[in-house]
Write an enzyme that holds these catalytic residues in place. Structure first.
Site, mmCIF file in Angstrom:
data_model
loop_
_atom_site.group_PDB
_atom_site.id
_atom_site.type_symbol
_atom_site.label_atom_id
_atom_site.label_comp_id
_atom_site.label_asym_id
_atom_site.label_seq_id
_atom_site.Cartn_x
_atom_site.Cartn_y
_atom_site.Cartn_z
ATOM 1 C CB CYS A 32 34.258 37.250 35.561
ATOM 2 S SG CYS A 32 33.259 37.344 37.049
ATOM 3 C CG ASN A 86 38.911 43.005 39.811
ATOM 4 O OD1 ASN A 86 37.829 43.478 40.114
ATOM 5 N ND2 ASN A 86 39.376 41.889 40.353
#
Lengths: 311, 311
Positions: free
Chosen positions: B245, B254
């Site tokens: 996100c 990530n």
């Protein structure tokens, strides 16, 4: 007013006004430095490295060092730190009223010679001279030796752990109140951080000092966590990650204060720093250094939904 | 050829070709996906989540899922994973020859209802149906339940730790080989990671799965370190931090594979991945997704002077 009823668990030592400002090209005005320091104090920061006492021709950003120290000491309950590379700097810092002096002592012989044209052993003698001066003039002032390149050096590569611990011990024997370890070039990894701080604390006990970590390869917070696990309770960091050795965008040098405070507070480790207010302290920094890149992920992402800081 | 004489200490499970590619607007061509997967394998990556079996109208980036799985399985010694949201997806993934299926099961009731219009309990039944299908068609295929929003949720805020552990246990009881924990929205902190993985491993033993951490607030590597300390040995990450996100520049979603591999290798924890080659694997990613921002600090900063990866 801060609520001092519960003692914080860690001391976040903000180094931005010194380490950060001396690493950027632009010079922040004295008035803007005052505003930034005020905002840091308002957020609950209890220790700030506000200046470096070096010749103004070398670092024009620090020409107002004495003035900034004097201003910062008006804030009660804040330890005002100054970096001093030598005895002359220490004289000036003490005259200005600094509460704590920090001296960079490089464990890498190559770095020490290249940087200050002195061997690490010569620097220990400088620590001794400064400690003597401090004992005479201002015995309440603390003296910290920051062992730089403690986790590796861009010039000599590996730095022997024995050399680091020996140097840290010599500095305390020479009169420093504490020796901390600095990952000057961002080489440290958590296993090494644990090994070195464990040894440092075994050797020096209460004279073992702060962890000064960099985020050059993204490991800054992981290294702070590793140091915390070993019992370290003082951490240097910089608002917006200003300073250190920035490479590309996103690769900040110093550990970002905002993210470090978020990590500890989320863990339930009290920093005494208000997260919303420390993020707000980016505003006077940005105004005082227009165009300078500020790092930090927590300020962009915001706090988790329902996140409540412990009192 | 990789040297398999010494077993790596951790498994880095690369999720970029699935998690990363489905999070960006552009669609990477099938040919470019092949080149990227080849580069990941050449670097020593042993597990890759290559596709998501969802309707192409929902995720056009994943329309070639079957083709990509088939291609990837040509590489020996690589576990080819596919995400399946439901039984239909599992049928397609098994038909394509995937070695391992991963199913997202949200611990947040609000997130589960909003995302898949099913309760967490309904999703456990889906796990059971998929496990049964797997037992019939391809008993060697592994099934993983990834407990998403395990550390908090942007919709419901806090997620009770009891709910997370209960759901992970139900998934294993329903036939999943392992349940891992995902910090879907980047809320996790190291203390919480330690608590939850300790409980997960106490409950599930060898059925406790991977740590899937995000770097949204900069704590990605610190959280991986915390999980490693608790005995976790499989870590999800994404090359260039693609996916998750992302908020602002620098705030990747990530955990960045390159930085994670550097952290472990620097600690002396063998990943089986060659650092120079994993950095080189950014090239086909960049070519296949022109203009997309890639994160990661180690690629920019380079390796420390004298840094030698253990064989």
């Amino acid at each position: 007013m801060l609520n001092h009823s519960s003692q914080p668990d860690v001391l976040i030592s903000e180094v931005g006004p010194r380490d950060g400002l001396q690493s950027v090209k632009a010079t922040m005005s004295t008035a803007d430095k005052f505003k930034w320091i005020d905002a840091l104090v308002a957020a609950g920061v209890r220790e700030i490295e506000v200046a470096s006492f070096v010749p103004a021709r070398l670092l024009p950003q620090m020409a107002d060092a004495a003035e900034v120290v004097k201003y910062a000491t008006r804030h009660p309950n804040v330890t005002v730190m100054a970096l001093v590379p030598n005895l002359r700097g220490a004289q000036a810092a003490l005259a200005a009223g600094a509460h704590k002096l920090t001296m960079p002592v490089s464990a890498s012989r190559a770095h020490s010679l290249a940087n200050v044209r002195k061997t690490p052993e010569d620097m220990v003698e400088e620590v001794r001279a400064i400690a003597r001066l401090r004992d005479e003039l201002a015995p309440a002032v603390k003296l910290e030796a920051g062992i730089s390149t403690a986790f590796g050096c861009t010039l000599q590569g590996e730095v022997a752990e024995d050399d680091v611990i020996r140097l840290a011990t010599l500095c305390v024997q020479a009169g420093a109140n504490e020796s901390g370890l600095s990952d000057t070039v961002g080489y440290a990894n958590p296993a090494q951080v644990r090994r070195l701080f464990r040894r440092l604390r075994q050797e020096l006990g209460e004279h073992a000092g702060a962890a000064h970590m960099h985020n050059t390869r993204g490991l800054g917070l992981a290294n702070c966590l590793a140091a915390w696990d070993e019992g370290v309770r003082t951490f240097d960091s910089s608002l917006g990650g200003l300073g250190g050795c920035p490479y590309a965008p996103g690769a900040s040098g110093n550990v970002v204060t905002e993210d470090l405070v978020f990590m500890f507070e989320a863990m339930g480790v009290r920093t005494g720093i208000d997260l919303a207010k420390i993020v707000a302290a980016r505003e006077p920094l940005a105004v005082g250094l227009p165009g300078e890149a500020l790092y930090g992920m927590t300020p962009d992402a915001g706090l988790p939904k329902g996140f409540a800081q412990q009192p």
